[in-house]
Motif scaffolding. Structure first.
Motif, PDB file in Angstrom:
ATOM      1  N   LEU A  32      40.432  52.082  45.748  1.00 38.85           N
ATOM      2  CA  LEU A  32      41.158  51.057  45.006  1.00 38.85           C
ATOM      3  C   LEU A  32      40.306  50.641  43.813  1.00 38.85           C
ATOM      4  O   LEU A  32      39.078  50.703  43.869  1.00 38.85           O
ATOM      5  N   PHE A  33      40.940  50.218  42.739  1.00 41.23           N
ATOM      6  CA  PHE A  33      40.229  49.812  41.529  1.00 41.23           C
ATOM      7  C   PHE A  33      40.482  48.341  41.228  1.00 41.23           C
ATOM      8  O   PHE A  33      41.618  47.862  41.330  1.00 41.23           O
ATOM      9  N   TYR A  34      39.412  47.658  40.863  1.00 40.72           N
ATOM     10  CA  TYR A  34      39.486  46.264  40.436  1.00 40.72           C
ATOM     11  C   TYR A  34      38.835  46.156  39.064  1.00 40.72           C
ATOM     12  O   TYR A  34      37.813  46.780  38.811  1.00 40.72           O
ATOM     13  N   LEU A  39      42.967  43.481  41.376  1.00 36.81           N
ATOM     14  CA  LEU A  39      43.400  44.793  41.830  1.00 36.81           C
ATOM     15  C   LEU A  39      44.297  45.411  40.774  1.00 36.81           C
ATOM     16  O   LEU A  39      45.198  44.758  40.241  1.00 36.81           O
ATOM     17  N   THR A  40      44.056  46.677  40.444  1.00 33.48           N
ATOM     18  CA  THR A  40      44.844  47.350  39.422  1.00 33.48           C
ATOM     19  C   THR A  40      45.041  48.807  39.815  1.00 33.48           C
ATOM     20  O   THR A  40      44.428  49.291  40.762  1.00 33.48           O
ATOM     21  N   THR A  41      45.887  49.493  39.092  1.00 36.09           N
ATOM     22  CA  THR A  41      46.096  50.912  39.349  1.00 36.09           C
ATOM     23  C   THR A  41      44.978  51.708  38.677  1.00 36.09           C
ATOM     24  O   THR A  41      44.293  51.206  37.780  1.00 36.09           O
ATOM     25  N   THR A  42      44.826  52.940  39.077  1.00 39.75           N
ATOM     26  CA  THR A  42      43.834  53.806  38.438  1.00 39.75           C
ATOM     27  C   THR A  42      44.126  53.926  36.955  1.00 39.75           C
ATOM     28  O   THR A  42      43.228  53.814  36.119  1.00 39.75           O
ATOM     29  N   THR A  43      45.387  54.136  36.593  1.00 43.59           N
ATOM     30  CA  THR A  43      45.771  54.300  35.189  1.00 43.59           C
ATOM     31  C   THR A  43      45.444  53.060  34.378  1.00 43.59           C
ATOM     32  O   THR A  43      44.879  53.148  33.285  1.00 43.59           O
ATOM     33  N   THR A  44      45.753  51.883  34.895  1.00 39.08           N
ATOM     34  CA  THR A  44      45.469  50.639  34.182  1.00 39.08           C
ATOM     35  C   THR A  44      43.964  50.438  34.021  1.00 39.08           C
ATOM     36  O   THR A  44      43.494  50.041  32.956  1.00 39.08           O
ATOM     37  N   ALA A  45      43.208  50.739  35.065  1.00 41.34           N
ATOM     38  CA  ALA A  45      41.753  50.601  34.986  1.00 41.34           C
ATOM     39  C   ALA A  45      41.186  51.530  33.923  1.00 41.34           C
ATOM     40  O   ALA A  45      40.363  51.124  33.096  1.00 41.34           O
ATOM     41  N   VAL A  46      41.634  52.784  33.913  1.00 35.56           N
ATOM     42  CA  VAL A  46      41.151  53.745  32.921  1.00 35.56           C
ATOM     43  C   VAL A  46      41.537  53.294  31.513  1.00 35.56           C
ATOM     44  O   VAL A  46      40.717  53.315  30.598  1.00 35.56           O
ATOM     45  N   ASP A  47      42.785  52.873  31.316  1.00 40.46           N
ATOM     46  CA  ASP A  47      43.229  52.408  29.995  1.00 40.46           C
ATOM     47  C   ASP A  47      42.386  51.240  29.513  1.00 40.46           C
ATOM     48  O   ASP A  47      41.971  51.185  28.356  1.00 40.46           O
ATOM     49  N   PRO A  70      33.378  43.911  50.506  1.00 37.47           N
ATOM     50  CA  PRO A  70      33.457  42.463  50.683  1.00 37.47           C
ATOM     51  C   PRO A  70      34.909  42.028  50.927  1.00 37.47           C
ATOM     52  O   PRO A  70      35.840  42.699  50.466  1.00 37.47           O
ATOM     53  N   PRO A  71      35.101  40.921  51.626  1.00 39.29           N
ATOM     54  CA  PRO A  71      36.464  40.487  51.970  1.00 39.29           C
ATOM     55  C   PRO A  71      37.391  40.357  50.762  1.00 39.29           C
ATOM     56  O   PRO A  71      38.580  40.667  50.870  1.00 39.29           O
ATOM     57  N   GLU A  72      36.884  39.932  49.617  1.00 44.82           N
ATOM     58  CA  GLU A  72      37.771  39.741  48.456  1.00 44.82           C
ATOM     59  C   GLU A  72      38.333  41.059  47.919  1.00 44.82           C
ATOM     60  O   GLU A  72      39.333  41.060  47.210  1.00 44.82           O
ATOM     61  N   PHE A  73      37.726  42.195  48.254  1.00 43.62           N
ATOM     62  CA  PHE A  73      38.228  43.495  47.823  1.00 43.62           C
ATOM     63  C   PHE A  73      38.840  44.294  48.966  1.00 43.62           C
ATOM     64  O   PHE A  73      39.349  45.386  48.740  1.00 43.62           O
ATOM     65  N   ASN A  74      38.768  43.807  50.183  1.00 38.30           N
ATOM     66  CA  ASN A  74      39.165  44.591  51.342  1.00 38.30           C
ATOM     67  C   ASN A  74      40.647  44.402  51.658  1.00 38.30           C
ATOM     68  O   ASN A  74      41.024  43.791  52.632  1.00 38.30           O
ATOM     69  N   MET A  75      41.478  44.968  50.799  1.00 34.66           N
ATOM     70  CA  MET A  75      42.930  44.917  50.974  1.00 34.66           C
ATOM     71  C   MET A  75      43.378  46.104  51.836  1.00 34.66           C
ATOM     72  O   MET A  75      42.626  47.032  52.081  1.00 34.66           O
ATOM     73  N   THR A  76      44.625  46.086  52.225  1.00 34.69           N
ATOM     74  CA  THR A  76      45.195  47.230  52.937  1.00 34.69           C
ATOM     75  C   THR A  76      45.050  48.455  52.040  1.00 34.69           C
ATOM     76  O   THR A  76      45.340  48.405  50.864  1.00 34.69           O
ATOM     77  N   GLY A  77      44.585  49.545  52.582  1.00 31.01           N
ATOM     78  CA  GLY A  77      44.404  50.763  51.811  1.00 31.01           C
ATOM     79  C   GLY A  77      43.010  50.921  51.253  1.00 31.01           C
ATOM     80  O   GLY A  77      42.694  51.905  50.610  1.00 31.01           O
ATOM     81  N   ALA A  78      42.143  49.934  51.490  1.00 28.05           N
ATOM     82  CA  ALA A  78      40.787  49.992  50.967  1.00 28.05           C
ATOM     83  C   ALA A  78      39.868  50.836  51.837  1.00 28.05           C
ATOM     84  O   ALA A  78      38.693  50.944  51.543  1.00 28.05           O
ATOM     85  N   ASP A  79      40.404  51.453  52.872  1.00 27.07           N
ATOM     86  CA  ASP A  79      39.568  52.258  53.756  1.00 27.07           C
ATOM     87  C   ASP A  79      38.978  53.476  53.045  1.00 27.07           C
ATOM     88  O   ASP A  79      38.041  54.097  53.538  1.00 27.07           O
ATOM     89  N   CYS A  80      39.474  53.809  51.861  1.00 24.86           N
ATOM     90  CA  CYS A  80      38.940  54.930  51.081  1.00 24.86           C
ATOM     91  C   CYS A  80      37.953  54.457  50.028  1.00 24.86           C
ATOM     92  O   CYS A  80      37.542  55.229  49.171  1.00 24.86           O
ATOM     93  N   GLY A  81      37.598  53.195  50.065  1.00 29.37           N
ATOM     94  CA  GLY A  81      36.597  52.673  49.147  1.00 29.37           C
ATOM     95  C   GLY A  81      37.180  51.843  48.025  1.00 29.37           C
ATOM     96  O   GLY A  81      38.392  51.761  47.838  1.00 29.37           O
ATOM     97  N   VAL A  82      36.278  51.220  47.281  1.00 30.76           N
ATOM     98  CA  VAL A  82      36.642  50.351  46.161  1.00 30.76           C
ATOM     99  C   VAL A  82      35.652  50.593  45.026  1.00 30.76           C
ATOM    100  O   VAL A  82      34.460  50.750  45.261  1.00 30.76           O
ATOM    101  N   ILE A  83      36.170  50.637  43.807  1.00 29.06           N
ATOM    102  CA  ILE A  83      35.338  50.620  42.607  1.00 29.06           C
ATOM    103  C   ILE A  83      35.755  49.399  41.802  1.00 29.06           C
ATOM    104  O   ILE A  83      36.921  49.275  41.425  1.00 29.06           O
ATOM    105  N   ALA A  84      34.818  48.491  41.603  1.00 27.35           N
ATOM    106  CA  ALA A  84      35.089  47.249  40.873  1.00 27.35           C
ATOM    107  C   ALA A  84      34.297  47.254  39.567  1.00 27.35           C
ATOM    108  O   ALA A  84      33.085  47.484  39.583  1.00 27.35           O
ATOM    109  N   PHE A  85      34.991  47.046  38.467  1.00 23.80           N
ATOM    110  CA  PHE A  85      34.370  46.990  37.142  1.00 23.80           C
ATOM    111  C   PHE A  85      34.384  45.547  36.652  1.00 23.80           C
ATOM    112  O   PHE A  85      35.383  44.845  36.807  1.00 23.80           O
ATOM    113  N   TRP A  86      33.292  45.149  36.074  1.00 21.20           N
ATOM    114  CA  TRP A  86      33.172  43.817  35.468  1.00 21.20           C
ATOM    115  C   TRP A  86      32.896  44.027  33.982  1.00 21.20           C
ATOM    116  O   TRP A  86      31.914  44.664  33.605  1.00 21.20           O
TER     117      TRP A  86
END
Length: 89
Positions: A32-34, A39-47, A70-86
């Motif tokens: 999942l991408f943040y 939370l955003t889609t891969t396409t939105t994150a890349v754009d 972390p709990p704030e990123f652990n949504m349903t479907g996050a079992d494949c990992g998370v990449i968060a950009f700031w």
């Protein structure tokens, strides 16, 4: 695991964000991408990242497994990992 992420280019010529690779676990459909905590889609994150100069990327957090996320990123479907950009707004 299995992903590479980088930004290349120049301010004059524009930037290009690259995300390549596949997760080795076929049950996963990718992380999942943040962006700035949203939370955003891969396409939105890349754009969004393609419009961001590398010096405006404040941080990148990578969580590989559900147990690391972390709990704030652990949504349903996050079992494949998370990449968060700031990035600077």
């Amino acid at each position: 695991p299995g992903h590479s992420v980088w930004i290349q280019g120049t301010a004059a010529g524009g930037y290009r964000f690259h995300l390549v690779g596949e997760t080795p676990d076929m049950a996963c459909h990718g992380p999942l991408f943040y962006v700035n905590g949203v939370l955003t889609t891969t396409t939105t994150a890349v754009d969004r990242l393609e419009m961001t100069a590398p010096e405006d990327v404040l941080g990148v957090e990578v969580y590989r497994h559900a147990g690391e996320i972390p709990p704030e990123f652990n949504m349903t479907g996050a079992d494949c990992g998370v990449i968060a950009f700031w990035i600077r707004p």
